[in-house]
Design a protein around this motif. Structure first.
Motif, short mmCIF file in Angstrom:
data_model
loop_
_atom_site.label_atom_id
_atom_site.label_comp_id
_atom_site.label_asym_id
_atom_site.label_seq_id
_atom_site.Cartn_x
_atom_site.Cartn_y
_atom_site.Cartn_z
N ASN A 90 118.87 57.13 32.63
CA ASN A 90 119.12 56.30 33.91
C ASN A 90 118.22 55.30 34.00
N THR A 91 118.04 54.67 35.10
CA THR A 91 117.00 53.46 35.18
C THR A 91 115.51 54.06 35.03
N ASN B 291 124.86 62.73 38.03
CA ASN B 291 123.84 61.83 38.47
C ASN B 291 122.57 62.61 39.21
N LYS C 141 131.30 54.74 39.71
CA LYS C 141 130.08 54.33 40.56
C LYS C 141 129.82 55.87 40.97
N ASN D 120 117.42 47.67 40.53
CA ASN D 120 118.25 47.65 41.49
C ASN D 120 117.97 48.81 42.35
N ALA D 121 118.49 48.84 43.52
CA ALA D 121 118.61 49.88 44.43
C ALA D 121 119.63 49.68 45.60
N MET D 122 120.94 50.22 45.10
CA MET D 122 122.18 49.76 45.78
C MET D 122 122.13 50.84 46.98
N CYS E 42 119.03 59.20 39.81
CA CYS E 42 118.70 57.98 40.59
C CYS E 42 117.07 57.97 41.09
N PRO E 43 116.43 56.90 40.38
CA PRO E 43 115.04 56.99 40.59
C PRO E 43 114.52 56.85 42.11
N PRO F 295 126.09 53.56 47.33
CA PRO F 295 127.17 53.11 48.09
C PRO F 295 128.55 53.61 47.47
C1 DHB Z 1 121.23 53.49 42.18
C2 DHB Z 1 121.59 54.70 41.36
C3 DHB Z 1 121.23 54.92 40.10
O1 DHB Z 1 121.27 56.14 39.47
C4 DHB Z 1 120.24 54.00 39.69
O2 DHB Z 1 120.04 54.15 38.29
C5 DHB Z 1 120.08 52.91 40.19
C6 DHB Z 1 120.58 52.62 41.33
C7 DHB Z 1 121.63 53.21 43.57
O3 DHB Z 1 122.76 53.42 43.84
O4 DHB Z 1 120.79 52.89 44.28
#
Ligand code: DHB
Length: 304
Positions: free
Chosen positions: A192-193, A126, A43, A67-69, A129-130, A72
């Motif tokens: 990435n996403t 990373n 992660k 997803n939008a974690m 992350c969008p 974490p």
């Molecule tokens: C998250 C991070 C990312 O790089 C991604 O592509 C999607 C979600 C995140 O942790 O929210």
């Protein structure tokens, strides 16, 4: 048959776990390793502990997930203990570890990279992350100068290979790719996403995700990812790890033919289960036997 060497590191196969999926604990990484992955990516880990967003953090859409974690993670000092717990087991299984890291600027990236270096075989940045905002994630990866600075600073800080994970959400990804390679990146992970995107609950009259929007993964983004890998292969002279909607051996081979030396699987785990890594490897092997070709001869073969 699937043995692959990237940046001098030998992988038993080129099918890896993507960042952000199942990589939160050491035991989760071990579980994926047991299921046949050639490498597992952690992660994304930062300098400090981060709680992440409230639920819901993930929503299924046609052809994938949003997803939008909220990135974490327990912070790099605690996370390396997780890796330490399973490192010998992974070594015994001949599975490599890729440390995905994030930070708000080049200084923070370098500190995290230095801290994680002794525990991993490779580092993946990373910068993509969008929906991270606040100077993190794609704020960096959408800007060639910031991307350059982060890669340069991490390369100064560590000796192991450094891959930059790029965002598709740019006008011209080739510009970013050239910047990170010029800064010394040993390779590129793409993509990435996509997005970010949004789903609205029409009963509640508001977005489903607690963050309102999130990055799209899954089968629907595969053609976009393949095209990007194809373009990157013609733009830069470093190994590419392809990622985006891979669920079968055929998908993986598309990325390889576009120019990827290896692939990563994320959302695919939800579609086909933990043993998707073994299944994809078997499917690739069937193809190689049938056509009587070697994997390395297929890398980039879709180009004229
Ligand atoms: C998250 C991070 C990312 O790089 C991604 O592509 C999607 C979600 C995140 O942790 O929210």
């Amino acid at each position: 048959m699937l043995k692959t060497v990237i940046c001098g590191i030998e992988f038993k196969n080129p099918v890896f776990l993507a960042a952000g999926v199942m990589g939160e604990t050491g035991s989760a990484l071990k579980r994926i390793a047991k299921n046949g992955a050639g490498a597992v990516c952690t992660k994304s880990v930062g300098l400090e502990r981060k709680e992440g967003h409230k639920n819901p953090t993930i929503v299924e859409v046609e052809g994938g997930f949003l997803n939008a974690m909220g990135l974490p993670n327990p912070g790099v000092d605690e996370y390396v203990e997780e890796i330490e717990r399973v490192r010998n087991d992974l070594k015994r299984m001949n599975v490599r570890i890729i440390g995905s890291i994030y930070g708000k600027d080049e200084r923070e990236f370098a500190i995290v990279a230095e801290k994680i270096e002794p525990y991993v075989d490779m580092i993946e940045l990373n910068i993509s992350c969008p929906h991270a905002g606040g100077g993190y994630g794609a704020t960096i990866g959408q800007n060639p100068d910031l991307s350059y600075k982060v890669v340069e600073s991490v390369k100064d800080a560590v000796k192991i290979p450094v891959f930059a994970k790029l965002t598709p959400n740019v006008t011209d990804i080739k510009v970013i790719a050239k910047a990170v390679v010029e800064a010394g990146a040993d390779g590129i992970t793409a993509i990435n996403t996509l997005g970010p995107g949004m789903v609205i609950d029409i009963e509640a009259r508001k977005p489903i995700l607690s963050n309102k929007f999130g990055g799209m993964s899954g089968k629907a983004i595969k053609p976009i990812a393949v095209k990007i890998v194809y373009d990157l292969y013609e733009t830069v002279d470093v190994p590419i790890i392809g990622v985006g909607g891979i669920t079968t051996g055929k998908d993986a081979l598309e990325f390889i033919m576009a120019g990827a030396s290896a692939v990563q699987v994320g959302t695919g785990v939800y579609y086909r289960g933990y043993d998707i890594f073994r299944k994809i490897c078997e499917e690739m092997e069937v193809f190689l036997k049938e056509k009587n070709v070697k994997l390395k001869d297929l890398v980039g073969c879709a180009h004229d």
